[in-house]
Design an enzyme around this catalytic site. Structure first.
Site, PDB file in Angstrom:
ATOM      1  N   CYS A 311      -5.958 -32.428 -60.637  1.00  0.00           N
ATOM      2  CA  CYS A 311      -5.293 -31.548 -59.663  1.00  0.00           C
ATOM      3  C   CYS A 311      -6.132 -30.349 -59.197  1.00  0.00           C
ATOM      4  O   CYS A 311      -5.943 -29.892 -58.073  1.00  0.00           O
ATOM      5  CB  CYS A 311      -3.925 -31.102 -60.158  1.00  0.00           C
ATOM      6  SG  CYS A 311      -3.959 -30.264 -61.751  1.00  0.00           S
ATOM      7  N   ARG A 341     -14.192 -38.170 -68.140  1.00  0.00           N
ATOM      8  CA  ARG A 341     -14.338 -37.322 -69.329  1.00  0.00           C
ATOM      9  C   ARG A 341     -15.397 -37.890 -70.248  1.00  0.00           C
ATOM     10  O   ARG A 341     -15.389 -39.091 -70.531  1.00  0.00           O
ATOM     11  CB  ARG A 341     -13.019 -37.288 -70.109  1.00  0.00           C
ATOM     12  CG  ARG A 341     -11.980 -36.593 -69.319  1.00  0.00           C
ATOM     13  CD  ARG A 341     -10.679 -36.451 -70.037  1.00  0.00           C
ATOM     14  NE  ARG A 341      -9.792 -35.763 -69.095  1.00  0.00           N
ATOM     15  CZ  ARG A 341      -8.605 -35.292 -69.362  1.00  0.00           C
ATOM     16  NH1 ARG A 341      -8.111 -35.435 -70.559  1.00  0.00           N
ATOM     17  NH2 ARG A 341      -7.900 -34.682 -68.443  1.00  0.00           N
ATOM     18  N   GLU A 343     -16.027 -38.410 -73.612  1.00  0.00           N
ATOM     19  CA  GLU A 343     -15.195 -38.357 -74.814  1.00  0.00           C
ATOM     20  C   GLU A 343     -16.073 -38.199 -76.044  1.00  0.00           C
ATOM     21  O   GLU A 343     -16.657 -39.165 -76.543  1.00  0.00           O
ATOM     22  CB  GLU A 343     -14.337 -39.623 -74.931  1.00  0.00           C
ATOM     23  CG  GLU A 343     -13.235 -39.728 -73.885  1.00  0.00           C
ATOM     24  CD  GLU A 343     -12.075 -38.757 -74.136  1.00  0.00           C
ATOM     25  OE1 GLU A 343     -12.104 -38.012 -75.138  1.00  0.00           O
ATOM     26  OE2 GLU A 343     -11.142 -38.742 -73.291  1.00  0.00           O
ATOM     27  N   ARG A 352      -8.863 -45.260 -74.826  1.00  0.00           N
ATOM     28  CA  ARG A 352      -9.686 -44.074 -74.607  1.00  0.00           C
ATOM     29  C   ARG A 352     -10.898 -44.469 -73.777  1.00  0.00           C
ATOM     30  O   ARG A 352     -11.857 -45.023 -74.302  1.00  0.00           O
ATOM     31  CB  ARG A 352     -10.124 -43.457 -75.935  1.00  0.00           C
ATOM     32  CG  ARG A 352     -10.737 -42.085 -75.769  1.00  0.00           C
ATOM     33  CD  ARG A 352     -11.104 -41.491 -77.106  1.00  0.00           C
ATOM     34  NE  ARG A 352      -9.927 -41.191 -77.908  1.00  0.00           N
ATOM     35  CZ  ARG A 352      -9.210 -40.074 -77.773  1.00  0.00           C
ATOM     36  NH1 ARG A 352      -9.547 -39.173 -76.898  1.00  0.00           N
ATOM     37  NH2 ARG A 352      -8.169 -39.874 -78.536  1.00  0.00           N
ATOM     38  N   GLU A 360      -1.491 -38.498 -60.389  1.00  0.00           N
ATOM     39  CA  GLU A 360      -1.338 -37.056 -60.607  1.00  0.00           C
ATOM     40  C   GLU A 360      -0.200 -36.567 -59.723  1.00  0.00           C
ATOM     41  O   GLU A 360      -0.197 -36.773 -58.521  1.00  0.00           O
ATOM     42  CB  GLU A 360      -2.651 -36.334 -60.275  1.00  0.00           C
ATOM     43  CG  GLU A 360      -2.603 -34.828 -60.379  1.00  0.00           C
ATOM     44  CD  GLU A 360      -2.711 -34.303 -61.819  1.00  0.00           C
ATOM     45  OE1 GLU A 360      -3.055 -35.074 -62.735  1.00  0.00           O
ATOM     46  OE2 GLU A 360      -2.431 -33.104 -62.004  1.00  0.00           O
ATOM     47  N   ASP A 423       4.444 -33.631 -73.496  1.00  0.00           N
ATOM     48  CA  ASP A 423       3.650 -34.855 -73.613  1.00  0.00           C
ATOM     49  C   ASP A 423       4.553 -36.022 -73.971  1.00  0.00           C
ATOM     50  O   ASP A 423       5.447 -35.874 -74.799  1.00  0.00           O
ATOM     51  CB  ASP A 423       2.656 -34.701 -74.781  1.00  0.00           C
ATOM     52  CG  ASP A 423       1.240 -34.474 -74.301  1.00  0.00           C
ATOM     53  OD1 ASP A 423       1.045 -34.287 -73.089  1.00  0.00           O
ATOM     54  OD2 ASP A 423       0.331 -34.470 -75.155  1.00  0.00           O
ATOM     55  N   GLU A 441      -0.991 -40.510 -76.485  1.00  0.00           N
ATOM     56  CA  GLU A 441      -0.497 -39.661 -75.386  1.00  0.00           C
ATOM     57  C   GLU A 441      -0.671 -40.437 -74.099  1.00  0.00           C
ATOM     58  O   GLU A 441      -1.794 -40.805 -73.743  1.00  0.00           O
ATOM     59  CB  GLU A 441      -1.373 -38.419 -75.258  1.00  0.00           C
ATOM     60  CG  GLU A 441      -1.179 -37.381 -76.324  1.00  0.00           C
ATOM     61  CD  GLU A 441      -2.267 -36.314 -76.240  1.00  0.00           C
ATOM     62  OE1 GLU A 441      -2.637 -35.799 -77.300  1.00  0.00           O
ATOM     63  OE2 GLU A 441      -2.740 -36.030 -75.113  1.00  0.00           O
ATOM     64  N   ASN A 444       1.765 -36.582 -69.287  1.00  0.00           N
ATOM     65  CA  ASN A 444       2.245 -35.226 -69.513  1.00  0.00           C
ATOM     66  C   ASN A 444       2.910 -34.698 -68.267  1.00  0.00           C
ATOM     67  O   ASN A 444       2.792 -35.291 -67.190  1.00  0.00           O
ATOM     68  CB  ASN A 444       1.120 -34.295 -69.992  1.00  0.00           C
ATOM     69  CG  ASN A 444       0.043 -34.090 -68.957  1.00  0.00           C
ATOM     70  OD1 ASN A 444       0.216 -34.372 -67.766  1.00  0.00           O
ATOM     71  ND2 ASN A 444      -1.095 -33.595 -69.381  1.00  0.00           N
ATOM     72  N   CYS A 469       2.422 -29.707 -62.726  1.00  0.00           N
ATOM     73  CA  CYS A 469       1.793 -30.991 -62.465  1.00  0.00           C
ATOM     74  C   CYS A 469       2.017 -31.934 -63.633  1.00  0.00           C
ATOM     75  O   CYS A 469       2.459 -31.515 -64.707  1.00  0.00           O
ATOM     76  CB  CYS A 469       0.296 -30.838 -62.203  1.00  0.00           C
ATOM     77  SG  CYS A 469      -0.681 -30.706 -63.697  1.00  0.00           S
ATOM     78  N   ARG A 476      -3.705 -46.187 -70.156  1.00  0.00           N
ATOM     79  CA  ARG A 476      -2.894 -45.925 -71.349  1.00  0.00           C
ATOM     80  C   ARG A 476      -1.474 -46.482 -71.225  1.00  0.00           C
ATOM     81  O   ARG A 476      -0.906 -46.943 -72.202  1.00  0.00           O
ATOM     82  CB  ARG A 476      -2.870 -44.429 -71.647  1.00  0.00           C
ATOM     83  CG  ARG A 476      -4.212 -43.984 -72.186  1.00  0.00           C
ATOM     84  CD  ARG A 476      -4.142 -42.599 -72.747  1.00  0.00           C
ATOM     85  NE  ARG A 476      -5.403 -42.273 -73.400  1.00  0.00           N
ATOM     86  CZ  ARG A 476      -5.587 -41.200 -74.134  1.00  0.00           C
ATOM     87  NH1 ARG A 476      -4.602 -40.353 -74.328  1.00  0.00           N
ATOM     88  NH2 ARG A 476      -6.754 -40.969 -74.698  1.00  0.00           N
TER      89      ARG A 476
END
Ligand code: SER
Ligand code: ZN
Length: 509
Positions: A311, A341, A343, A352, A360, A423, A441, A444, A469, A476
């Site tokens: 975002c 990311r 990780e 992951r 989003e 979450d 997770e 969120n 947001c 996932r």
């Protein structure tokens, strides 16, 4: 009590030995009035004091001490301006100010740090005594840094580092808010290896990245349709396209620039784009078949990062503007590309990944509107995950994403105003028993408050402006779906079955 000790050399354009009288007058007045101005009544003794001064040739040396009010570095700036006003009278102006010594003693840390505190810039030494620290600034500290508020920021950073040590290593603070019923699990293996085995996805040469085949993509699209029809359309959200490259200004404003470095994917562009400049790099590949990374690094410049939180780059759309009341609340979503990311803890199948695809959800309005929309989105997400997809999930109140991404380890201090993150975590049977294994997770949703409008100077014509947001990666969601429901389409929930097309994937000889 915090104590500042400062010694500085102010270099004038001409010899000032003959003007000592005028200079002394300015210094004495400054000590009496200028150095105390703004200090609370009765606290003047905690403001700045001139401890000594001398003149030699073109240089005026001053020594200033202070407590917490009108701190010595600020007194120095005031003195410099005052002396410059003398300019025409003494026919000399200040050319340079050198900080010979700056020490702050007795900075309250609020706790005793367990490890040494270090700061790489402008600081020589930080000496900790119990719950207090003495900071010795280095000669590289310039008056420009002082003017830009650098000394205060260094003091804040020292306190923050001590505080952070306390949270490090502690388990994440989270609070269970809700849990779905226990559901029947139809599978007990890791869906990622299964997916690779049946060629629905294939690992690439990059860490945590996959090529997603047709069946997998069909599942992704089914989820997208469900979100659009069950969440976005009924709540009045519309789609936008957010950039996936963030120039430095974005992480600077979002606060990610405080700590994102170990987790980011960097974007570099050539400093010079003429092919001639790149000849050696080209030749090297032709000769060796390898990439000459060193020569590349010499010729590129880091211009920003690949989108991490999805975002933040949106905010450039409203930046610096006043949004009319009639355009609020603004409700949008973006699913135009992946975010990235690095990780540190390693990647694992589709649970992951480093390149991930997320819907989003973003909403902006008055505090009341944002709090209400967050609830509505949260309810729809709960309905989709729990009822439509029939997944076993739990909801927790957790450390807000923007705080943890800035290196914070505590809940928002604005939690009582409604700011915070929820979450959704999902049970993965292949990881073991419900209470003994780590849940995943998957989504969120947050009320962020005024942070982003403020950071990007966005205002509302009707008053306070807040935002919220939410994000969840489809990798996932599908990992959870397959881990709980397995690969037998007959046993999948009707809402998914009616939207997917599962056929034979590519077969390899
Ligand atoms: N921007 C939020 C996050 O990074 C939601 O996607 O978690
Ligand atoms: Zn977000």
């Amino acid at each position: 009590m915090m104590l500042f000790e400062l010694e500085a050399a102010l270099e004038f354009s001409n010899d000032i030995e003959g003007q000592k009288g005028e200079i002394e007058e300015v210094l004495v007045n400054a000590d009496k009035e200028l150095f105390k101005r703004g200090a609370p009544k009765g606290k003047e003794n905690e403001a700045s004091q001139l401890r000594g001064w001398s003149v030699k040739g073109r240089v005026l040396n001053v020594s200033i001490v202070s407590g917490r009010y009108v701190r010595a570095p600020d007194a120095l700036l005031r003195l410099r301006n005052q002396l410059n006003l003398l300019g025409t009278k003494i026919k000399a102006g200040i050319r340079k100010v050198e900080i010979k010594k700056l020490e702050v003693k007795g900075v309250e840390l609020g706790r005793e740090p367990k490890q040494p505190i270090k700061i790489a810039f402008y600081v020589d030494k930080i000496e900790v005594k119990g719950d207090k620290a003495d900071i010795k600034f280095s000669p590289s500290l310039t008056v420009d840094v002082i003017e830009g508020g650098g000394v205060d920021r260094i003091i804040e950073l020292v306190v923050e580092k001590a505080e952070r040590q306390e949270y490090e290593g502690k388990a994440e603070i989270k609070k269970l808010l809700w849990e779905s019923k226990t559901k029947e699990m139809l599978f007990d293996k890791d869906p990622s290896s299964e997916l690779e085995g049946i060629n629905w996805i294939r690992r690439t040469h990059a860490k945590g990245q996959f090529v997603y085949g047709r069946n997998f993509t069909s599942l992704v699209n089914a989820l997208r349709e469900i979100l659009v029809e069950e969440l976005y359309k009924p709540l009045g959200f519309r789609e936008m396209i957010f950039p996936k490259f963030e120039p430095w200004d974005v992480p600077k404003k979002s606060g990610h620039a405080k700590s994102i470095y170990p987790d980011a994917y960097y974007v570099m562009v050539p400093k010079v784009s003429s092919p001639k400049e790149w000849e050696e790099t080209m030749d090297y590949f032709r000769i060796t078949g390898e990439i000459h990374k060193e020569s590349i690094m010499r010729k590129v410049e880091p211009v920003g990062i690949l989108s991490y939180a999805q975002c933040p780059p949106f905010w450039q759309f409203l930046e610096g503007r006043v949004v009319k009341g009639e355009s609020l609340p603004l409700k949008v979503y973006d699913w135009s590309g992946p975010t990235y990311r690095n990780e540190a803890g390693g990647t694992h199948g589709i649970a992951r990944v480093e390149e991930f695809h997320r819907a989003e959800t973003l909403f902006i309005g008055s505090p009341e509107e944002v709090i209400k929309i967050e609830k509505e989105v949260e309810e729809k997400l709960t309905f989709i995950l729990d009822e439509l997809l029939d997944l076993e999930v739990r909801k927790y109140s957790v450390i807000p994403w923007w705080m943890s991404q800035e290196g914070e380890k505590k809940l928002s201090d604005k939690a009582n105003e409604g700011v915070g993150t929820v979450d959704f975590e999902a049970y993965l049977p292949y990881r073991g028993e419900r209470e003994k294994s780590e849940w995943l997770e998957i989504q969120n949703i947050s009320v962020i408050g005024e942070k982003y409008p403020k950071a990007f100077s966005v205002k509302s014509s009707r008053g306070e402006l807040w935002s919220g947001c939410g994000g969840g990666s489809f990798e996932r969601w599908i990992c959870t779906f397959l881990a709980q429901k397995g690969f037998d389409k007959e046993k999948w929930p009707a809402e998914v079955v009616k939207r997917v097309k599962i056929e034979d994937e590519v077969k390899f000889a």
